[in-house]
Design an enzyme around this catalytic site. Structure first.
Site, short mmCIF file in Angstrom:
data_model
loop_
_atom_site.label_atom_id
_atom_site.label_comp_id
_atom_site.label_asym_id
_atom_site.label_seq_id
_atom_site.Cartn_x
_atom_site.Cartn_y
_atom_site.Cartn_z
N CYS A 1 -1.37 6.25 8.88
CA CYS A 1 -1.65 4.95 8.28
C CYS A 1 -2.76 5.15 7.25
O CYS A 1 -2.75 6.15 6.54
CB CYS A 1 -2.05 3.94 9.36
SG CYS A 1 -3.48 4.46 10.36
N ARG B 1 0.84 -1.20 0.00
CA ARG B 1 0.00 0.00 0.00
C ARG B 1 0.87 1.25 0.00
O ARG B 1 0.56 2.23 -0.70
CB ARG B 1 -0.94 0.01 1.20
CG ARG B 1 -2.06 -1.01 1.13
CD ARG B 1 -3.06 -0.84 2.26
NE ARG B 1 -3.87 0.36 2.09
CZ ARG B 1 -4.70 0.82 3.01
NH1 ARG B 1 -4.80 0.21 4.18
NH2 ARG B 1 -5.42 1.92 2.78
#
Length: 294
Positions: A248, A190
């Site tokens: 995050c 990611r």
């Protein structure tokens, strides 16, 4: 961080962590801690059902999406910080008082429990611990689980105090690589932009380094020794005097990395609550792709 005298049973390695054996001893004495079950994982909205299927006796369930986050918006991200009055009310409903000791657990290496820890610290509560190893550690001690809804509890008197944990907005996060260390704790694919299952654009904030937060855990889902975590942060440039900001996908796992800093004895860094979900939704914000920060 200061430690209340009542937290004498907390792990010697870090005041943040309590072992399952210590918690077993703790619940056998008065006053008992308030135990919170925060089972939540990305893509698994069934935390309450998992709680009903088996939880630590006396634990109260806390839904992350409704109690530990505000409503999802494009402007603020998928899990913005909850309104202060609503958070205070949620803590009172599960019986937390201003003088309560609190122990939080989940079944995913404290990835979601750390969000509750951070928010309670944000609200000025000091005596908050994470059950190292979570529910699996409790089961490994041979302890029974309770099933069904939790027992009725007395309404608490918890009071939200002024912010005690640092947060930054998107503008500050953008300039942070030039001031300190900006850490992206999502999985490497990611971060690099090879996949993005949740948000509108793939990649990372330019200048952010990648430290997947599950790297702070051993194979049992327990935090690594403090010295090892401290060395990991040092290798990334995070030492005393070198300030860090963490993000995050939506501000959940970043709290776990901040808990790891606490375990390591480092000053807890700042949280970018909106994280990638907020940043990627703003088309005016640049993105970086690949393994390199920029």
């Amino acid at each position: 961080m200061t430690t209340d005298p009542a937290s004498a049973t907390i792990n010697q390695v870090s005041p943040l962590l309590v072992t399952a054996r210590e918690l077993i001893e703790d619940v056998a004495t008065l006053p008992t801690p308030v135990i919170i079950d925060v089972r939540w994982q990305l893509g698994d909205p069934h935390g309450r059902e998992h709680y009903f299927s088996g939880h630590i006796p006396g634990a109260q369930y806390l839904d992350l999406s409704s109690a530990l986050a505000g409503p999802r918006t494009t402007r603020e991200g998928r899990h913005p910080l909850p309104p202060r009055d609503e958070f205070q009310e949620a803590m009172r409903r599960i019986g937390i008082n201003d003088d309560s000791r609190v122990v939080i657990y989940d079944d995913s290496g404290n990835m979601s429990a750390a969000r509750a820890w951070w928010l309670l610290r944000w609200a000025g509560k000091e005596n908050v611990s994470l059950l190292d190893g979570g529910l699996k550690a409790w089961i490994a001690e041979g302890e029974d689980l309770a099933v069904g809804p939790g027992n009725p509890i007395e309404y608490g008197d918890f009071t939200f105090k002024f912010d005690h944990m640092r947060t930054v907005n998107a503008d500050t996060a953008a300039e942070w690589p030039d001031r300190g260390v900006l850490i992206d704790v999502r999985h490497r694919d990611r971060y690099a932009g090879r996949t993005e299952p949740m948000d509108s654009r793939a990649g990372h904030i330019p200048g952010a380094i990648n430290m997947p937060t599950d790297g702070f855990l051993d194979e049992r889902g327990r935090f690594l020794p403090a010295e090892e975590i401290r060395r990991m942060f040092a290798d990334a440039g995070v030492t005393e005097g070198k300030d860090a900001v963490v993000y995050c996908g939506s501000g959940i796992r970043a709290c776990h990395a901040l808990a790891a800093m606490e375990v390591a004895g480092l000053d807890v860094g700042g949280l970018y609550p909106g994280s990638w979900s907020q940043w990627s939704a703003d088309r005016s914000r640049p993105i970086a792709l690949g393994e390199n920060p920029r």
